[in-house]
Design a protein around this motif. Structure first.
Motif, PDB file in Angstrom:
ATOM      1  N   ALA A  85      23.485 -50.198  46.504  1.00 21.22           N
ATOM      2  CA  ALA A  85      22.766 -51.301  47.116  1.00 21.22           C
ATOM      3  C   ALA A  85      23.423 -51.695  48.436  1.00 21.22           C
ATOM      4  CB  ALA A  85      22.718 -52.488  46.156  1.00 21.22           C
ATOM      5  N   LYS A  86      24.754 -51.710  48.455  1.00 25.34           N
ATOM      6  CA  LYS A  86      25.498 -52.066  49.671  1.00 25.34           C
ATOM      7  C   LYS A  86      25.226 -51.064  50.797  1.00 25.34           C
ATOM      8  CE  LYS A  86      30.182 -53.050  51.283  1.00 25.34           C
ATOM      9  NZ  LYS A  86      31.605 -53.058  50.919  1.00 25.34           N
ATOM     10  N   ALA A  87      25.030 -49.790  50.428  1.00 21.06           N
ATOM     11  CA  ALA A  87      24.778 -48.739  51.425  1.00 21.06           C
ATOM     12  C   ALA A  87      23.292 -48.614  51.771  1.00 21.06           C
ATOM     13  CB  ALA A  87      25.301 -47.404  50.915  1.00 21.06           C
ATOM     14  N   GLY A  88      22.458 -49.461  51.209  1.00 21.68           N
ATOM     15  CA  GLY A  88      21.036 -49.417  51.521  1.00 21.68           C
ATOM     16  C   GLY A  88      20.252 -48.399  50.717  1.00 21.68           C
ATOM     17  N   LEU A  89      20.825 -47.885  49.634  1.00 27.22           N
ATOM     18  CA  LEU A  89      20.128 -46.945  48.753  1.00 27.22           C
ATOM     19  C   LEU A  89      19.629 -47.710  47.531  1.00 27.22           C
ATOM     20  CD1 LEU A  89      22.643 -43.965  48.931  1.00 27.22           C
ATOM     21  CD2 LEU A  89      20.309 -43.953  49.796  1.00 27.22           C
ATOM     22  N   ASP A  90      18.351 -47.665  47.306  1.00 26.40           N
ATOM     23  CA  ASP A  90      17.740 -48.413  46.220  1.00 26.40           C
ATOM     24  C   ASP A  90      18.108 -47.791  44.869  1.00 26.40           C
ATOM     25  OD1 ASP A  90      16.129 -49.765  44.433  1.00 26.40           O
ATOM     26  OD2 ASP A  90      14.250 -49.303  45.458  1.00 26.40           O
ATOM     27  N   PRO A  91      18.805 -48.527  43.998  1.00 24.91           N
ATOM     28  CA  PRO A  91      19.143 -47.980  42.681  1.00 24.91           C
ATOM     29  C   PRO A  91      17.934 -47.496  41.885  1.00 24.91           C
ATOM     30  CG  PRO A  91      20.436 -49.943  43.105  1.00 24.91           C
ATOM     31  CD  PRO A  91      19.416 -49.850  44.218  1.00 24.91           C
ATOM     32  N   GLU A  92      16.756 -48.050  42.178  1.00 23.00           N
ATOM     33  CA  GLU A  92      15.539 -47.611  41.467  1.00 23.00           C
ATOM     34  C   GLU A  92      15.195 -46.153  41.775  1.00 23.00           C
ATOM     35  OE1 GLU A  92      13.594 -49.255  39.316  1.00 23.00           O
ATOM     36  OE2 GLU A  92      14.540 -51.231  39.437  1.00 23.00           O
ATOM     37  N   THR A  93      15.743 -45.604  42.860  1.00 18.55           N
ATOM     38  CA  THR A  93      15.418 -44.233  43.271  1.00 18.55           C
ATOM     39  C   THR A  93      16.481 -43.226  42.827  1.00 18.55           C
ATOM     40  OG1 THR A  93      16.553 -44.374  45.421  1.00 18.55           O
ATOM     41  CG2 THR A  93      14.257 -45.156  45.320  1.00 18.55           C
ATOM     42  N   ILE A  94      17.443 -43.676  42.011  1.00 19.43           N
ATOM     43  CA  ILE A  94      18.596 -42.825  41.653  1.00 19.43           C
ATOM     44  C   ILE A  94      18.653 -42.623  40.143  1.00 19.43           C
ATOM     45  CG2 ILE A  94      21.113 -42.622  41.737  1.00 19.43           C
ATOM     46  CD1 ILE A  94      20.927 -44.609  44.189  1.00 19.43           C
ATOM     47  N   PHE A  95      18.828 -41.372  39.727  1.00 20.86           N
ATOM     48  CA  PHE A  95      19.119 -41.070  38.332  1.00 20.86           C
ATOM     49  C   PHE A  95      20.605 -40.786  38.254  1.00 20.86           C
ATOM     50  CE2 PHE A  95      19.321 -38.648  34.385  1.00 20.86           C
ATOM     51  CZ  PHE A  95      18.555 -39.462  33.555  1.00 20.86           C
TER      52      PHE A  95
END
Length: 195
Positions: A85-95
């Motif tokens: 989240a801090k790096a701007g990557l949405d956790p919803e898009t990560i497995f």
């Protein structure tokens, strides 16, 4: 050898065996983990609570000798989600791949590759993830408990298409085999874009 796939709370009957397996495998370098079955049961309950979690179990004559886990990052704890989240990557898009653990006698038979294949295929079937990710402990090259001839898994992970992202990092606490108390350990993530 048999590969068994289970999801969510269906893993409940296997949690005691998985706890013992994790304690045994993670006791070795680089984790040096002085584990407890109580902690393991709590850790594994995060995965059991997610209906979309994945457990890839390797069994030899009915005995679990290896396991690999995965869960949508959105179902993980905040400690795992925060760096993304801090790096701007949405956790919803990560497995997220929790771990692969395999007894030493069963290594070199392709099970490590199979664990990655099963988790990636499952993430693709779920159909909403842009990334697969996992994290690994960072130990100094001169660590006093580093075995002679130790080879890190970086090349193995790289061959699977994973890229080390030291900018995505966190810490987790556990007690090493040579420690009296828990201390924080640096962890960094590896990512692969799904295609």
């Amino acid at each position: 050898m048999q590969i068994k796939i289970v999801h969510g709370n269906a893993v409940a009957p296997h949690i005691p065996d998985l706890a013992c397996l994790r304690i045994e495998v993670f006791r070795a370098f680089p984790y040096l983990y002085e584990g407890s079955e109580d902690y393991e049961a709590r850790y594994l309950s995060t995965y059991a609570a997610s209906p979309e979690s994945l457990f890839v179990l390797a069994l030899d004559d009915g005995r679990i000798v290896g396991a690999s886990t995965g869960v949508p990052m959105a179902d993980e704890t905040e400690a795992f989600k925060a760096p993304f989240a801090k790096a701007g990557l949405d956790p919803e898009t990560i497995f997220y791949f929790g771990e692969s653990v395999l007894l030493a006698a069963y290594r070199g038979r392709g099970l490590g590759v199979r664990f990655f294949e099963e988790r990636e295929a499952y993430a693709r079937r779920l159909g909403r993830f842009d990334w697969c990710a996992f994290c690994a402990v960072e130990r100094p090259v001169d660590h006093p408990l580093r075995p002679a001839g130790y080879v890190p898994l970086d090349d193995f992970w790289g061959k699977r298409g994973y890229v080390h992202r030291p900018d995505l990092s966190t810490t987790f606490s556990w007690r090493d085999v040579d420690e009296a108390e828990e201390t924080e350990k640096p962890m960094s993530f590896w990512l692969k874009r799904m295609g």
